[in-house]
Design a protein around this motif. Structure first.
Motif, PDB file in Angstrom:
ATOM      1  N   UNK A 462       0.862  -1.190   0.000  1.00 31.58           N
ATOM      2  CA  UNK A 462       0.000   0.000   0.000  1.00 31.58           C
ATOM      3  C   UNK A 462       0.893   1.234   0.000  1.00 31.58           C
ATOM      4  N   UNK A 463       1.658   1.414  -1.104  1.00 27.88           N
ATOM      5  CA  UNK A 463       2.683   2.434  -1.145  1.00 27.88           C
ATOM      6  C   UNK A 463       2.108   3.779  -1.588  1.00 27.88           C
ATOM      7  N   UNK A 464       2.487   4.822  -0.856  1.00 33.84           N
ATOM      8  CA  UNK A 464       2.085   6.189  -1.209  1.00 33.84           C
ATOM      9  C   UNK A 464       3.289   7.111  -1.092  1.00 33.84           C
ATOM     10  N   UNK A 465       3.162   8.248  -1.735  1.00 36.32           N
ATOM     11  CA  UNK A 465       4.249   9.222  -1.793  1.00 36.32           C
ATOM     12  C   UNK A 465       3.703  10.590  -1.443  1.00 36.32           C
ATOM     13  N   UNK A 466       4.433  11.325  -0.607  1.00 36.84           N
ATOM     14  CA  UNK A 466       4.085  12.729  -0.339  1.00 36.84           C
ATOM     15  C   UNK A 466       5.345  13.568  -0.505  1.00 36.84           C
ATOM     16  N   UNK A 467       5.150  14.817  -0.934  1.00 34.25           N
ATOM     17  CA  UNK A 467       6.286  15.719  -1.109  1.00 34.25           C
ATOM     18  C   UNK A 467       5.770  17.146  -1.233  1.00 34.25           C
ATOM     19  N   UNK A 468       6.644  18.080  -0.963  1.00 36.44           N
ATOM     20  CA  UNK A 468       6.354  19.491  -1.212  1.00 36.44           C
ATOM     21  C   UNK A 468       6.828  19.818  -2.612  1.00 36.44           C
ATOM     22  N   UNK A 469       6.055  20.658  -3.329  1.00 39.67           N
ATOM     23  CA  UNK A 469       6.385  20.932  -4.722  1.00 39.67           C
ATOM     24  C   UNK A 469       6.186  22.404  -5.042  1.00 39.67           C
ATOM     25  N   UNK A 470       7.140  22.944  -5.797  1.00 45.71           N
ATOM     26  CA  UNK A 470       7.066  24.302  -6.333  1.00 45.71           C
ATOM     27  C   UNK A 470       7.392  24.182  -7.813  1.00 45.71           C
ATOM     28  N   UNK A 471       6.494  24.626  -8.677  1.00 46.75           N
ATOM     29  CA  UNK A 471       6.701  24.457 -10.126  1.00 46.75           C
ATOM     30  C   UNK A 471       6.280  25.715 -10.863  1.00 46.75           C
ATOM     31  N   UNK A 472       7.250  26.403 -11.448  1.00 51.72           N
ATOM     32  CA  UNK A 472       6.995  27.616 -12.219  1.00 51.72           C
ATOM     33  C   UNK A 472       7.657  27.402 -13.583  1.00 51.72           C
ATOM     34  N   UNK A 473       6.859  27.034 -14.579  1.00 50.80           N
ATOM     35  CA  UNK A 473       7.389  26.523 -15.836  1.00 50.80           C
ATOM     36  C   UNK A 473       6.789  27.238 -17.041  1.00 50.80           C
ATOM     37  N   UNK A 474       7.477  27.123 -18.164  1.00 52.00           N
ATOM     38  CA  UNK A 474       6.869  27.428 -19.451  1.00 52.00           C
ATOM     39  C   UNK A 474       5.865  26.321 -19.763  1.00 52.00           C
ATOM     40  N   UNK A 475       4.730  26.685 -20.337  1.00 46.90           N
ATOM     41  CA  UNK A 475       3.655  25.703 -20.538  1.00 46.90           C
ATOM     42  C   UNK A 475       4.066  24.552 -21.451  1.00 46.90           C
ATOM     43  N   UNK A 476       5.046  24.767 -22.323  1.00 40.04           N
ATOM     44  CA  UNK A 476       5.481  23.708 -23.233  1.00 40.04           C
ATOM     45  C   UNK A 476       6.555  22.811 -22.630  1.00 40.04           C
ATOM     46  N   UNK A 477       7.019  23.122 -21.425  1.00 40.04           N
ATOM     47  CA  UNK A 477       7.939  22.243 -20.707  1.00 40.04           C
ATOM     48  C   UNK A 477       7.128  21.280 -19.836  1.00 40.04           C
ATOM     49  N   UNK A 478       7.743  20.181 -19.445  1.00 41.60           N
ATOM     50  CA  UNK A 478       7.016  19.132 -18.724  1.00 41.60           C
ATOM     51  C   UNK A 478       7.707  18.823 -17.393  1.00 41.60           C
ATOM     52  N   UNK A 479       6.923  18.900 -16.323  1.00 44.07           N
ATOM     53  CA  UNK A 479       7.373  18.453 -15.006  1.00 44.07           C
ATOM     54  C   UNK A 479       6.443  17.313 -14.610  1.00 44.07           C
ATOM     55  N   UNK A 480       7.005  16.092 -14.556  1.00 45.80           N
ATOM     56  CA  UNK A 480       6.167  14.913 -14.406  1.00 45.80           C
ATOM     57  C   UNK A 480       6.627  14.052 -13.240  1.00 45.80           C
TER      58      UNK A 480
END
Length: 582
Positions: A462-480
């Motif tokens: 029953x694996x889960x993941x939590x993290x803090x995230x800050x993402x300020x990107x160009x719309x054509x770039x991908x943060x996945x």
């Protein structure tokens, strides 16, 4: 008492400054306060009206000087490429960075006068080096001055933004232009064509102005965004007709004189020529080396004073204009705009045209030249000669870059990379602070790259993941966020939820929070059999936001924490991601 939020918008709408239904600007609530030197702690509201510019250093304001120095190195490199086969991006560049009412860095490179003609360099003893005092042809940045003049007329009750232009000048009300409003002209939604060859197709100033009055619409007003010089030419004419004063007088009396922008205006005096950056060698029209006269042919044919072009200025003077806007329309005790007018000028009117955000005169949130400083209320403009102004209200910063990229020829190309370099340098100088512990993982901001941050997932049910995230990107770039069950041979997206203080975002595994500048708390359920999870940041050939940050990573098997990233940084495999402290 200062109104805030929807109450303020209602007041502005009543005054005719905002269109009904306009979105609340990100900075409208003046209660919130950010932190100096921080990118992820945005400010709200305007700066104190008493703020005037003084010199400082990046370090004194909590900025990292390294990205600023790197930006200036890039600016130098564009002026003098290491490869002799590569044409320079410009002959000269002068820049200024400001933060929190302080000039934190300035730079000059190259020659304001370098060429004798379209290909021949002048002897070294005849060249003129660029300095902070060099005066540049601002080209379309001039549109901001015309827009401010119009807003001043709105404040005086002489102009209604939602009245038709033809109601003021009936000769304009033809060819489908009968319903075009002043607001539509300021936001480039009038339906007019972008340009007319006024200088070559008409014999004199009167016939050129009449051509603007007679031009038919290209599109029904209000249906498309199309940037058009004709909008601002016509608005300059309107200001002159309503006041009986010339546009250069209106700009001087209403803007540059009270703000003490002593080197800003139209048709600079001949005595200033040694300080003026030369522009293009023109064979048609046969002007030779254009130096001390406006580069734009239409503005030149209109006597050098036009609503769309004609202003000359220095980086220092443009810094004053930027700070005036950050102060809410006032500088050194001289108010040139009300706070309501400034707010209207940097509130997006073009929500129906995604990607073409525009206030009343100012462009908004344009990453192609604002780069990491871009946000919903970040305002600015560029000029064809190679100039740009970026004003970031949420960090109370500005970046001014003046170049003569058309010297000796416009055909040598664009200087957009240099515009992005100065904005990105200032953005990256501001900190994005770790949310847990002393460090965080940063994606970097390289173009045409793929960076990954991976971590092994222990076997569990029953694996889960939590993290803090800050993402300020160009719309054509991908943060996945991606998972693999075969040791990293194949990957699939992992949907996750990001929660902020006032909103929740459900993602498909990719996430971009551009312009918001706040951290979110992310949670994901990992697919059965996952043995590795990674964050991937893939960028295209140009343009960046501030980038992506990951912190506070925890893997859980049910309620049991099986990996605490803060205690085990060695568990991560980074390819392009780096562990940083800000």
């Amino acid at each position: 008492m200062r109104r805030t939020g929807r109450t303020a918008l209602a007041a502005l709408a009543t005054a005719g400054l905002l269109a009904t239904g306009s979105l609340t600007p990100a900075f409208a609530d003046t209660a919130g306060q950010g932190r100096t030197g921080q990118f992820d702690a945005p400010f709200a509201g305007f700066m104190k009206s008493s703020t005037t510019l003084h010199d400082s250093t990046p370090e004194a304001l909590g900025l990292d000087p390294a990205p600023i120095d790197a930006a200036w190195q890039a600016i130098d490199g564009y002026a003098t490429p290491a490869d002799p086969k590569v044409k320079p991006m410009y002959a000269s560049a002068v820049g200024v960075m400001g933060h929190q009412g302080r000039v934190v860095s300035e730079h000059a490179t190259g020659y304001s006068l370098l060429y004798a003609d379209a290909t021949t360099k002048l002897p070294e003893d005849q060249r003129i080096a660029a300095t902070q005092d060099t005066i540049y042809d601002m080209a379309s940045v001039s549109k901001l001055f015309t827009s401010i003049v119009i807003m001043q007329l709105v404040e005086k009750g002489l102009v209604d933004l939602d009245a038709t232009y033809g109601s003021y000048l009936p000769e304009f009300a033809n060819g489908g232009k009968e319903t075009i409003t002043i607001r539509q002209m300021l936001t480039h939604t009038s339906g007019l064509v972008s340009w007319l060859p006024l200088w070559s197709a008409y014999p004199d100033k009167a016939s050129r102005i009449q051509a603007v009055m007679d031009v038919p619409v290209k599109n029904p007003p209000g249906t498309v965004y199309e940037y058009s010089d004709l909008n601002l030419i016509a608005l300059g004419v309107l200001a002159e007709r309503l006041t009986g004063e010339s546009l250069d007088t209106l700009v001087a009396e209403g803007i540059t004189d009270p703000l003490k922008m002593v080197d800003t205006g139209y048709n600079p005096d001949e005595s200033l020529k040694p300080r003026i950056a030369a522009t293009e060698y023109q064979a048609s029209p046969a002007r030779g080396m254009v130096w001390g006269s406006v580069h734009d042919e239409n503005a030149w044919s209109l006597g050098g004073v036009a609503g769309h072009a004609g202003i000359f200025s220095t980086a220092h003077d443009m810094a004053i204009l930027a700070q005036t806007m950050l102060n809410g329309g006032v500088y050194d005790g001289q108010r040139v705009l009300s706070e309501a007018s400034v707010q209207a000028m940097i509130t997006d009117e073009n929500t129906e045209f995604p990607g073409d955000s525009h206030g009343l005169g100012f462009e908004l949130n344009q990453l192609w030249y604002m780069s990491g400083l871009a946000a919903g209320s970040t305002a600015g403009h560029t000029g064809y000669t190679g100039t740009s102004l970026v004003i970031d209200f949420t960090s109370r910063s500005f970046a001014v870059l003046l170049t003569n990229r058309v010297h000796p020829s416009r055909s040598w190309g664009s200087n957009n990379p240099s515009r992005r370099a100065i904005a990105q340098g200032l953005a990256e100088a501001m900190a994005v602070s770790p949310q847990k512990g002393r460090t965080e993982w940063f994606s970097g901001t390289d173009d045409a790259a793929e960076h990954t941050l991976s971590v092994a997932v222990p076997a569990g049910g029953d694996m889960s993941l939590s993290f803090d995230v800050f993402a300020d990107l160009e719309s054509t770039d991908v943060f996945a966020l991606e998972a693999s069950s075969d040791g990293g041979t194949t990957w699939s997206l992992v949907p996750y939820t990001v929660r902020f203080g006032d909103r929740t975002v459900e993602t498909d595994g990719t996430f971009d929070n551009q312009g918001h500048r706040d951290w979110g708390k992310a949670n994901a359920v990992l697919p059965d059999g996952t043995d590795t999870v990674r964050w991937r940041y893939t960028t295209d050939a140009n343009t960046q936001g501030r980038g992506a940050f990951v912190d506070g990573v925890k893997l859980r098997d049910g309620h049991r924490v099986v990996l605490n990233g803060e205690a085990d940084a060695a568990a991560f495999t980074a390819d392009g991601f780096t562990e940083v402290t800000r």
